[in-house]
Motif scaffolding. Structure first.
Motif, PDB file in Angstrom:
ATOM      1  N   ASN A 227       0.839  -1.198   0.000  1.00  0.00           N
ATOM      2  CA  ASN A 227       0.000   0.000   0.000  1.00  0.00           C
ATOM      3  C   ASN A 227       0.879   1.256   0.000  1.00  0.00           C
ATOM      4  OD1 ASN A 227      -1.520   2.250   0.925  1.00  0.00           O
ATOM      5  ND2 ASN A 227      -3.074   0.861   1.752  1.00  0.00           N
ATOM      6  N   GLU A 228       0.969   1.938  -1.146  1.00  0.00           N
ATOM      7  CA  GLU A 228       1.902   3.067  -1.298  1.00  0.00           C
ATOM      8  C   GLU A 228       1.577   4.229  -0.381  1.00  0.00           C
ATOM      9  OE1 GLU A 228       2.437   4.206  -5.398  1.00  0.00           O
ATOM     10  OE2 GLU A 228       2.883   2.122  -5.929  1.00  0.00           O
ATOM     11  N   ILE A 229       0.323   4.422  -0.094  1.00  0.00           N
ATOM     12  CA  ILE A 229      -0.058   5.547   0.769  1.00  0.00           C
ATOM     13  C   ILE A 229       0.423   5.289   2.206  1.00  0.00           C
ATOM     14  CG2 ILE A 229      -2.017   6.870   1.715  1.00  0.00           C
ATOM     15  CD1 ILE A 229      -3.443   6.115  -1.007  1.00  0.00           C
ATOM     16  N   GLU A 230       0.215   4.059   2.650  1.00  0.00           N
ATOM     17  CA  GLU A 230       0.704   3.699   3.995  1.00  0.00           C
ATOM     18  C   GLU A 230       2.223   3.825   4.066  1.00  0.00           C
ATOM     19  OE1 GLU A 230      -0.634   0.113   6.098  1.00  0.00           O
ATOM     20  OE2 GLU A 230      -2.253  -0.023   4.636  1.00  0.00           O
ATOM     21  N   MET A 231       2.893   3.420   3.002  1.00  0.00           N
ATOM     22  CA  MET A 231       4.368   3.499   2.972  1.00  0.00           C
ATOM     23  C   MET A 231       4.819   4.964   3.030  1.00  0.00           C
ATOM     24  SD  MET A 231       5.845   0.457   2.797  1.00  0.00           S
ATOM     25  CE  MET A 231       7.356   0.366   1.832  1.00  0.00           C
ATOM     26  N   ALA A 232       4.195   5.805   2.212  1.00  0.00           N
ATOM     27  CA  ALA A 232       4.614   7.215   2.104  1.00  0.00           C
ATOM     28  C   ALA A 232       4.480   7.938   3.446  1.00  0.00           C
ATOM     29  CB  ALA A 232       3.787   7.922   1.030  1.00  0.00           C
ATOM     30  N   ALA A 233       3.556   7.504   4.272  1.00  0.00           N
ATOM     31  CA  ALA A 233       3.341   8.168   5.574  1.00  0.00           C
ATOM     32  C   ALA A 233       4.562   8.015   6.489  1.00  0.00           C
ATOM     33  CB  ALA A 233       2.106   7.575   6.246  1.00  0.00           C
ATOM     34  N   HIS A 234       5.454   7.070   6.168  1.00  0.00           N
ATOM     35  CA  HIS A 234       6.640   6.836   7.011  1.00  0.00           C
ATOM     36  C   HIS A 234       7.944   7.318   6.360  1.00  0.00           C
ATOM     37  CE1 HIS A 234       4.726   4.494  10.235  1.00  0.00           C
ATOM     38  NE2 HIS A 234       3.877   4.116   9.290  1.00  0.00           N
ATOM     39  N   ALA A 235       7.836   8.130   5.299  1.00  0.00           N
ATOM     40  CA  ALA A 235       9.037   8.573   4.574  1.00  0.00           C
ATOM     41  C   ALA A 235      10.021   9.252   5.516  1.00  0.00           C
ATOM     42  CB  ALA A 235       8.639   9.531   3.448  1.00  0.00           C
ATOM     43  N   LYS A 236      11.306   8.976   5.322  1.00  0.00           N
ATOM     44  CA  LYS A 236      12.425   9.653   6.012  1.00  0.00           C
ATOM     45  C   LYS A 236      12.285   9.635   7.538  1.00  0.00           C
ATOM     46  CE  LYS A 236      12.374  12.912   2.196  1.00  0.00           C
ATOM     47  NZ  LYS A 236      12.053  14.280   1.852  1.00  0.00           N
ATOM     48  N   ASP A 250      12.257  -5.062  -4.147  1.00  0.00           N
ATOM     49  CA  ASP A 250      12.670  -3.679  -4.369  1.00  0.00           C
ATOM     50  C   ASP A 250      13.101  -3.042  -3.039  1.00  0.00           C
ATOM     51  OD1 ASP A 250      12.922  -1.032  -5.165  1.00  0.00           O
ATOM     52  OD2 ASP A 250      10.744  -0.670  -5.083  1.00  0.00           O
ATOM     53  N   LEU A 251      14.405  -2.860  -2.876  1.00  0.00           N
ATOM     54  CA  LEU A 251      14.901  -2.291  -1.618  1.00  0.00           C
ATOM     55  C   LEU A 251      14.618  -0.789  -1.528  1.00  0.00           C
ATOM     56  CD1 LEU A 251      18.369  -4.110  -1.349  1.00  0.00           C
ATOM     57  CD2 LEU A 251      16.180  -4.785  -0.343  1.00  0.00           C
ATOM     58  N   ASP A 252      14.497  -0.133  -2.687  1.00  0.00           N
ATOM     59  CA  ASP A 252      14.273   1.320  -2.681  1.00  0.00           C
ATOM     60  C   ASP A 252      13.009   1.704  -1.904  1.00  0.00           C
ATOM     61  OD1 ASP A 252      16.467   2.423  -4.183  1.00  0.00           O
ATOM     62  OD2 ASP A 252      15.650   1.334  -5.891  1.00  0.00           O
ATOM     63  N   ALA A 253      11.997   0.844  -1.986  1.00  0.00           N
ATOM     64  CA  ALA A 253      10.738   1.159  -1.303  1.00  0.00           C
ATOM     65  C   ALA A 253      10.966   1.350   0.192  1.00  0.00           C
ATOM     66  CB  ALA A 253       9.735   0.030  -1.545  1.00  0.00           C
ATOM     67  N   PHE A 254      11.975   0.679   0.748  1.00  0.00           N
ATOM     68  CA  PHE A 254      12.267   0.794   2.178  1.00  0.00           C
ATOM     69  C   PHE A 254      13.377   1.808   2.452  1.00  0.00           C
ATOM     70  CE2 PHE A 254      10.397  -3.388   1.517  1.00  0.00           C
ATOM     71  CZ  PHE A 254       9.310  -3.277   2.369  1.00  0.00           C
ATOM     72  N   LEU A 255      14.334   1.919   1.522  1.00  0.00           N
ATOM     73  CA  LEU A 255      15.442   2.882   1.729  1.00  0.00           C
ATOM     74  C   LEU A 255      14.919   4.298   1.943  1.00  0.00           C
ATOM     75  CD1 LEU A 255      18.299   2.022  -0.788  1.00  0.00           C
ATOM     76  CD2 LEU A 255      18.356   1.933   1.714  1.00  0.00           C
ATOM     77  N   VAL A 256      13.901   4.673   1.178  1.00  0.00           N
ATOM     78  CA  VAL A 256      13.383   6.056   1.269  1.00  0.00           C
ATOM     79  C   VAL A 256      12.668   6.304   2.592  1.00  0.00           C
ATOM     80  CG1 VAL A 256      13.238   6.360  -1.230  1.00  0.00           C
ATOM     81  CG2 VAL A 256      11.244   5.482   0.034  1.00  0.00           C
ATOM     82  N   LEU A 257      12.445   5.254   3.359  1.00  0.00           N
ATOM     83  CA  LEU A 257      11.812   5.437   4.678  1.00  0.00           C
ATOM     84  C   LEU A 257      12.840   5.726   5.764  1.00  0.00           C
ATOM     85  CD1 LEU A 257       9.121   2.579   4.624  1.00  0.00           C
ATOM     86  CD2 LEU A 257       9.040   4.855   3.601  1.00  0.00           C
ATOM     87  N   LEU A 258      14.146   5.565   5.442  1.00  0.00           N
ATOM     88  CA  LEU A 258      15.192   5.853   6.432  1.00  0.00           C
ATOM     89  C   LEU A 258      15.412   7.352   6.540  1.00  0.00           C
ATOM     90  CD1 LEU A 258      17.893   3.208   5.391  1.00  0.00           C
ATOM     91  CD2 LEU A 258      16.477   3.137   7.472  1.00  0.00           C
ATOM     92  N   LYS A 259      15.649   7.824   7.755  1.00  0.00           N
ATOM     93  CA  LYS A 259      16.023   9.223   7.894  1.00  0.00           C
ATOM     94  C   LYS A 259      17.515   9.392   7.591  1.00  0.00           C
ATOM     95  CE  LYS A 259      15.304   9.541  12.762  1.00  0.00           C
ATOM     96  NZ  LYS A 259      15.450   9.851  14.096  1.00  0.00           N
ATOM     97  N   ARG A 260      18.026  10.629   7.695  1.00  0.00           N
ATOM     98  CA  ARG A 260      19.453  10.842   7.434  1.00  0.00           C
ATOM     99  C   ARG A 260      20.274   9.920   8.333  1.00  0.00           C
ATOM    100  NH1 ARG A 260      22.584  13.734  10.475  1.00  0.00           N
ATOM    101  NH2 ARG A 260      20.938  15.161  11.117  1.00  0.00           N
TER     102      ARG A 260
END
Ligand code: NAP
Ligand code: ZN
Length: 349
Positions: A227-236, A250-260
């Motif tokens: 669910n892309e909307i649920e994923m986007a809510a946890h970005a960075k 696809d690892l990118d889907a999770f990488l973008v959820l990491l903060k700096r």
């Protein structure tokens, strides 16, 4: 001494009953009557030759618990009758930097509990889908849980330590947001352990049916990763993501959820590589992708003690040895909550 076991003679053959030999205990050996053995997805990868180098016959099993039935003359730490465990390794070189640091799991000479080199017949180690095992005392763990929990302790010996070690290494704890991807044997332990360490835990699953269960395991939030909307809510937002998925994705889907400066640690070991991630998702926030393999013997004991203290065991489905092949098929479908454990007494009936 000949004992009963369950294993396979080829990658395309089902597991079946077989007799195997166990050595008499040497001066530093502990002989263990195996009560229960967990079924790890690694067993399936190995026995079906999805990884390189499977040797036949293959008797898998590295989530072993049982009772000591004999010890060699020089064994100091264990006595007949003790409740003990054996995890993913039964030997290592014992003198390199890794071994001296208690990180035998990273020793180049580490000998796996099955499919590793040994002088014992048939020339490679045979694992815990068997009645008995004989192991050098250095690689034997002490179980302090009550005996009635023994079957549910077995999965701690691999799924427990494989998630505990990276959670400790990357400092899961209060004030840290930790994601756990893939809620199978490893993932469900990752949730329980990260929760007990005091982290804010978010579970990522592809299975809608696990949404409620994951909360009961200790997740503060659950995301269905399709669910892309649920994923986007946890970005960075994550300090650490522990990725246990047993298949390329696809690892990118999770990488973008990491903060700096966040890290995603891969512990899943799929047969074929993940698609290469997008470098921009790493460089723009100084993110890391890391890996981690089981844990050393001292840390495995620390994990077992931590679990005994916090009342943590695995959620298991106990099966008979004759059900192993069916259990493998169900594991492939994600249809287990959350670890199959073999009742090794069923090997003799
Ligand atoms: P498991 O019980 O089968 O759990 C894997 C979970 O990954 C599944 O329950 C599923 O969770 C998720 N998943 C999503 N898509 C999948 C797919 N296409 N195929 C399979 N799983 C998928 O396996 P496990 O025993 O936890 O082991 C996980 C991986 O870790 C395996 O590759 C195993 O070999 C490896 N491993 C590594 C170490 C180490 O030291 N690094 C140690 C032990 C095991 P959802 O339903 O929640 O999506
Ligand atoms: Zn394992």
């Amino acid at each position: 001494m000949t004992v009963k076991a369950y294993g396979a003679h080829a990658a395309d053959r089902p597991l079946e009953p077989m007799d195997i030999a166990r050595r008499a205990p040497g001066p530093h050996d502990v002989q263990i009557e195996i009560a229960y053995c967990g079924i790890c997805h690694s067993d399936l990868h190995q026995v079906r030759a999805e990884w390189a180098g499977t040797l036949w016959p293959c008797v898998p099993g590295h989530e072993i618990v049982g009772r000591v039935s004999a010890v060699g003359g020089h064994v100091k730490g264990f006595r007949e009758g003790d409740l003990v465990g054996v995890g993913c390794m039964v030997d290592s070189c014992q003198h390199c930097d890794d071994c001296e640091a208690g990180l035998e799991n990273y020793c180049d000479g580490m000998v796996g509990t099955y499919n590793g080199p040994t002088d014992d017949p048939p020339g490679h180690t045979l694992g815990g889908y068997s009645q008995r095992i004989v192991v050098h005392e250095r690689y034997v763990l002490r179980v302090k849980h009550p005996e009635e929990q023994l079957a549910a302790v077995a999965p701690l010996l691999c799924a427990g330590i494989t998630t505990y070690s990276p959670l400790r290494h990357w400092q899961a704890g209060p004030g840290r947001k930790v994601g756990v991807v893939g809620i199978g044997g490893l993932g469900h332990m990752g949730i329980k352990l990260a929760h007990a360490m005091g982290a804010h835990v978010v579970a990522f699953t592809t299975s809608e049916s696990k949404r409620e269960n994951a909360k009961a395991l200790g997740a503060d939030e659950v995301v269905v990763s399709r669910n892309e909307i649920e994923m986007a809510a946890h970005a960075k937002s994550f300090d650490l993501i522990l990725n246990t998925v047993a298949a390329p994705h696809d690892l990118d889907a999770f990488l973008v959820l990491l903060k700096r400066d966040g890290t995603m640690t891969l512990v899943g070991a799929p047969a074929t590589p993940h698609p290469s991630p997008n470098v921009f998702n790493l460089i723009t926030k100084r993110r890391s992708i890391a890996g981690s393999m089981i844990g050393g013997i001292p840390e495995t004991q620390e994990m077992l003690d931590f679990c005994a203290e916090h009342g943590i065991t695995a959620d298991i489905e106990l099966i008979r040895a004759g059900d192993i092949n069916a259990a493998y098929e169900r594991m492939l479908k994600g249809d287990v909550k959350y670890r199959f454990v073999i009742d090794n007494a069923s090997l003799s009936t």
